[in-house]
Design an enzyme around this catalytic site. Structure first.
Site, PDB file in Angstrom:
ATOM      1  N   CYS A  96      11.631  59.976  99.458  1.00  0.00           N
ATOM      2  CA  CYS A  96      11.549  58.568  99.062  1.00  0.00           C
ATOM      3  C   CYS A  96      10.543  57.775  99.904  1.00  0.00           C
ATOM      4  O   CYS A  96       9.351  57.964  99.745  1.00  0.00           O
ATOM      5  CB  CYS A  96      12.958  57.972  99.114  1.00  0.00           C
ATOM      6  SG  CYS A  96      13.189  56.560  98.029  1.00  0.00           S
ATOM      7  N   ARG A 139      15.001  48.489  89.587  1.00  0.00           N
ATOM      8  CA  ARG A 139      14.929  49.644  90.473  1.00  0.00           C
ATOM      9  C   ARG A 139      15.230  50.874  89.634  1.00  0.00           C
ATOM     10  O   ARG A 139      15.945  50.799  88.635  1.00  0.00           O
ATOM     11  CB  ARG A 139      15.975  49.539  91.590  1.00  0.00           C
ATOM     12  CG  ARG A 139      15.694  48.459  92.599  1.00  0.00           C
ATOM     13  CD  ARG A 139      16.695  48.516  93.740  1.00  0.00           C
ATOM     14  NE  ARG A 139      16.455  49.646  94.623  1.00  0.00           N
ATOM     15  CZ  ARG A 139      15.563  49.649  95.617  1.00  0.00           C
ATOM     16  NH1 ARG A 139      14.841  48.577  95.851  1.00  0.00           N
ATOM     17  NH2 ARG A 139      15.403  50.714  96.383  1.00  0.00           N
ATOM     18  N   HIS A 203      17.865  61.632  96.945  1.00  0.00           N
ATOM     19  CA  HIS A 203      18.814  61.569  98.044  1.00  0.00           C
ATOM     20  C   HIS A 203      19.950  62.488  97.644  1.00  0.00           C
ATOM     21  O   HIS A 203      19.877  63.189  96.655  1.00  0.00           O
ATOM     22  CB  HIS A 203      19.275  60.127  98.251  1.00  0.00           C
ATOM     23  CG  HIS A 203      18.165  59.223  98.668  1.00  0.00           C
ATOM     24  ND1 HIS A 203      17.610  59.263  99.926  1.00  0.00           N
ATOM     25  CD2 HIS A 203      17.483  58.272  97.992  1.00  0.00           C
ATOM     26  CE1 HIS A 203      16.645  58.367 100.007  1.00  0.00           C
ATOM     27  NE2 HIS A 203      16.532  57.753  98.846  1.00  0.00           N
TER      28      HIS A 203
HETATM   29  N1  GLN Z   1      11.448  51.100  99.856  1.00  0.00           N
HETATM   30  C1  GLN Z   1      11.108  52.143  98.946  1.00  0.00           C
HETATM   31  C2  GLN Z   1      11.345  51.792  97.494  1.00  0.00           C
HETATM   32  O1  GLN Z   1      12.261  51.062  97.171  1.00  0.00           O
HETATM   33  C3  GLN Z   1      11.820  53.418  99.333  1.00  0.00           C
HETATM   34  C4  GLN Z   1      13.293  53.404  99.101  1.00  0.00           C
HETATM   35  C5  GLN Z   1      14.037  54.593  99.683  1.00  0.00           C
HETATM   36  O2  GLN Z   1      13.544  55.309 100.535  1.00  0.00           O
HETATM   37  N2  GLN Z   1      15.267  54.771  99.218  1.00  0.00           N
HETATM   38  O3  GLN Z   1      10.599  52.239  96.681  1.00  0.00           O
END
Ligand code: GLN
Length: 243
Positions: A96, A139, A203
């Site tokens: 990520c 998101r 994750h």
């Molecule tokens: N901040 C980054 C995004 O939202 C990575 C998020 C994360 O590592 N979970 O794209």
């Protein structure tokens, strides 16, 4: 006493560890110990020196935009050595936020541009960009399943990211999206495989849920260090877990 050692660098383990990405190290240790390999982990964070020759595996976990801005500044001092590690076939798992920072740049949710180290041909944009056609302000969150086109292996995970990542035409994805969003919710790519670098939005952590990938990554790391031993065969004999 085990005679083999796997030295792991947990890059910015104190700042970049979303959803317990450290679990990836626990998964590697779980398999390593069963084949008499000792795992030693060192957190390499702000102002610490990263020496590529000291490590057999690197984990660069996820983090939120704020942590990423802090890490990105420090990462400049480690960029050359990390590039060297990657181009010498060092094994690295980037999740990520860590995955995003290995690319050329990323645009954060607030529109700020942050430079990555450009080790991989990828970049990350955000909802402001005209390239983002789908789910503009959302998101990309939820369960995800992908298939690796080289091995046929299927990987399960959980994704939660605002950034949309695009990999270059010459780069290989970790897998093709079966369900979920992947790198950007548009091109069906998830993650990247570049030499021995595995990048992903998963994750979970990815290696506890996907023992097949954990074994593959462990075999890759150990084969670089101890090339005379068939690590793949050694690991094949162990049950593949999915926690
Ligand atoms: N901040 C980054 C995004 O939202 C990575 C998020 C994360 O590592 N979970 O794209």
């Amino acid at each position: 006493m085990p005679q083999y050692t796997l030295n792991i660098a947990h890059l910015y383990g104190d700042l970049m560890n979303t959803y317990g990405d450290y679990g990836n190290i626990i998964a590697l240790r779980y398999y390593a110990e069963q084949i008499d390999v000792t795992v030693k982990t060192t957190v390499i964070s702000l102002d610490n020196t990263f020496k590529s020759a000291d490590f057999d595996f690197v984990l660069f976990g996820g983090g939120q935009d704020y942590e990423q801005t802090i890490v990105a500044k420090d990462l400049k001092s480690k960029a050359a050595e990390l590039q060297h590690y990657i181009e010498n076939d060092g094994t690295l798992l980037a999740i990520c936020g860590g995955f995003q920072l290995l690319g050329s740049h990323m645009i954060m949710a607030d529109g700020q541009r942050v430079d990555g180290i450009g080790a991989l041909d990828l970049y990350t944009i955000n909802m402001h960009d005209s390239q983002v056609k789908v789910a503009k302000d959302a998101r990309l969150t939820g369960n995800i399943v992908i298939k690796n086109n080289q091995t046929g292996e299927v990987y399960h995970g959980f994704e939660n990211h605002q950034g949309r990542t695009f990999i270059g035409d010459q780069e290989l994805a970790l897998g093709t999206v079966i369900s979920g969003n992947g790198n950007n919710g548009m091109d069906n790519h998830e993650g990247i495989i570049h030499r021995n670098v595995f990048g992903s939005y998963f994750h979970g952590p990815i290696l506890t849920r996907n023992g097949n990938l954990a074994k593959r990554i462990l075999a890759t790391s150990l084969s670089q260090k101890y090339p005379d031993i068939n690590w793949e065969d050694n690991l094949k004999q162990l049950p593949t877990e999915s926690f």
